[in-house]
Design an enzyme around this catalytic site. Structure first.
Site, mmCIF file in Angstrom:
data_model
loop_
_atom_site.group_PDB
_atom_site.id
_atom_site.type_symbol
_atom_site.label_atom_id
_atom_site.label_comp_id
_atom_site.label_asym_id
_atom_site.label_seq_id
_atom_site.Cartn_x
_atom_site.Cartn_y
_atom_site.Cartn_z
ATOM 1 N N LYS A 1 -0.917 -5.276 6.518
ATOM 2 C CA LYS A 1 -1.332 -4.159 7.362
ATOM 3 C C LYS A 1 -1.395 -4.591 8.828
ATOM 4 O O LYS A 1 -2.082 -5.559 9.172
ATOM 5 C CB LYS A 1 -2.700 -3.645 6.890
ATOM 6 N N CYS B 1 -2.675 3.201 5.402
ATOM 7 C CA CYS B 1 -3.824 3.940 5.905
ATOM 8 C C CYS B 1 -3.823 4.136 7.429
ATOM 9 O O CYS B 1 -3.111 4.984 7.954
ATOM 10 C CB CYS B 1 -5.095 3.248 5.419
ATOM 11 N N GLU C 1 -4.516 2.080 -1.559
ATOM 12 C CA GLU C 1 -4.829 0.894 -0.764
ATOM 13 C C GLU C 1 -5.944 0.060 -1.408
ATOM 14 O O GLU C 1 -6.863 0.596 -2.015
ATOM 15 C CB GLU C 1 -5.277 1.344 0.634
#
Length: 259
Positions: free
Chosen positions: A111, A145, A42
Site C-alpha cells: 500500500k 483503500c 483489505e
C-alpha cells in the site's frame, strides 16, 4: 465476459487462523458458483491489530502466498488477494497479492498511501511501486483503500492501459458515502471497470458495513453488496471499456505537459 465474486467477509480481529478459514470458504464457494475471479478485502488476515503485528503478521507473506496459490490452482479461479499484514524483518506492510487460475503470482503490491486516521503510518512501511498486471490477457491494476483518494495515482495506472481496477478496503461506516462517490468518480474519469470489496463487521474501534461495488466505465453500478457478509456475484463485459474510451477519448485529449 468475466464472472466476478466479491468476497465481502468479516475479519476476526488479531486471529489469523480464523480468517484463513473464512477466506477459504468464500473462495471455494465462488469457484463452485462458476466465478472466474475472487476478490478479497483489505488486511483480512489480522484486521487492524497494528500494535500486535509482531506476533501475528505473515512472515514474508509466505503463508498467504502458498494459501492463495494452492486455492487458485486447485479450484481454477483467479484471486485478487485483497491485502494482508506481512512482516519482513522488523518492518510490516499492508500487501496485496494477485494470482491467476493456475496458481501463478501476478503481482505483489505494498500500500502506497498510509492512512494516518487508523495509525498505519506509525506501524507500516509504505510501498513505492505501481501495481500493474495482466489477467486473462487484460491489463489490470490493484489498489488498497485510501489509495482511491489519490486520483493521480489511479490515473498513472490507467494511462498505462489498465481496464479493470481492483480495490480492497476496510472502509468504516461513517465514511461509506464517500467510498461510493469516490469509486464512481474513479470509474468515470478513468473509463474503467471498478471492482471494489469492503469488509463487514467490527473491530475495537470501527464498524464496517460492506457496500462492495462493481461499477462500469460509465459510472453505472453493476452490483452492490449491501451490508451483509457473503459473496456478491457480477458479470462484466470488457468490451465496454474500449467502446467508452473510443466515444470520449479522454486519454488522447489529456494535456500532461500542463499538469
Amino acid at each position: 465476459m468475466w464472472k466476478l465474486a466479491l468476497c465481502q467477509t468479516d475479519v476476526t480481529f488479531k486471529y489469523p487462523d480464523a480468517n484463513y478459514a473464512r477466506i477459504e470458504k468464500a473462495i471455494v464457494e465462488a469457484a463452485k458458483k462458476g466465478a472466474d475471479i475472487a476478490v478479497l478485502p483489505e488486511m483480512w488476515n489480522t484486521g487492524y491489530a497494528l500494535n500486535e503485528l509482531g506476533g501475528i503478521a505473515d512472515l514474508n507473506g509466505d503463508r498467504t502466498k502458498e494459501f492463495l496459490s494452492n486455492l487458485s490452482e486447485k479450484h481454477q479461479i483467479a484471486i485478487i488477494g485483497g491485502s494482508v499484514a506481512i512482516s519482513e524483518g522488523s518492518k510490516f506492510s499492508n500487501t496485496m497479492y494477485a494470482f491467476d487460475k493456475y496458481g501463478d503470482l501476478l503481482s505483489s503490491y505494498k500500500k502506497v498511501h498510509l492512512f494516518q486516521l487508523m495509525n498505519e503510518h506509525l506501524y507500516l512501511e509504505a510501498g513505492n511501486d505501481t501495481n500493474l498486471f495482466r489477467l486473462n490477457g487484460v491489463s489490470c491494476a490493484g489498489f488498497i483503500c485510501y489509495d482511491i483518494r489519490f486520483p493521480e495515482w489511479i490515473r498513472k495506472h490507467t494511462s498505462e492501459g489498465s481496464e479493470v481496477l481492483f480495490i480492497s478496503a476496510q472502509w468504516p461506516v461513517e465514511r461509506i458515502t464517500q467510498w461510493e462517490q469516490l469509486l464512481i468518480a474513479r470509474a468515470i474519469e478513468n473509463q474503467a471497470f471498478i471492482v471494489a470489496v469492503n469488509r463487514v463487521g467490527e473491530d475495537p474501534n470501527n464498524h464496517f458495513n460492506g457496500h462492495s461495488l462493481v461499477i462500469d466505465p460509465l459510472g453505472n453500478i453493476v452490483a452492490h453488496g449491501g451490508e451483509d457478509e457473503g459473496n456478491i456475484y457480477a458479470e462484466i463485459d470488457l468490451s465496454l471499456v474500449g467502446e467508452t474510451r473510443g466515444t470520449i477519448p479522454v486519454f488522447t485529449d489529456r494535456r500532461p505537459e500542463l499538469y
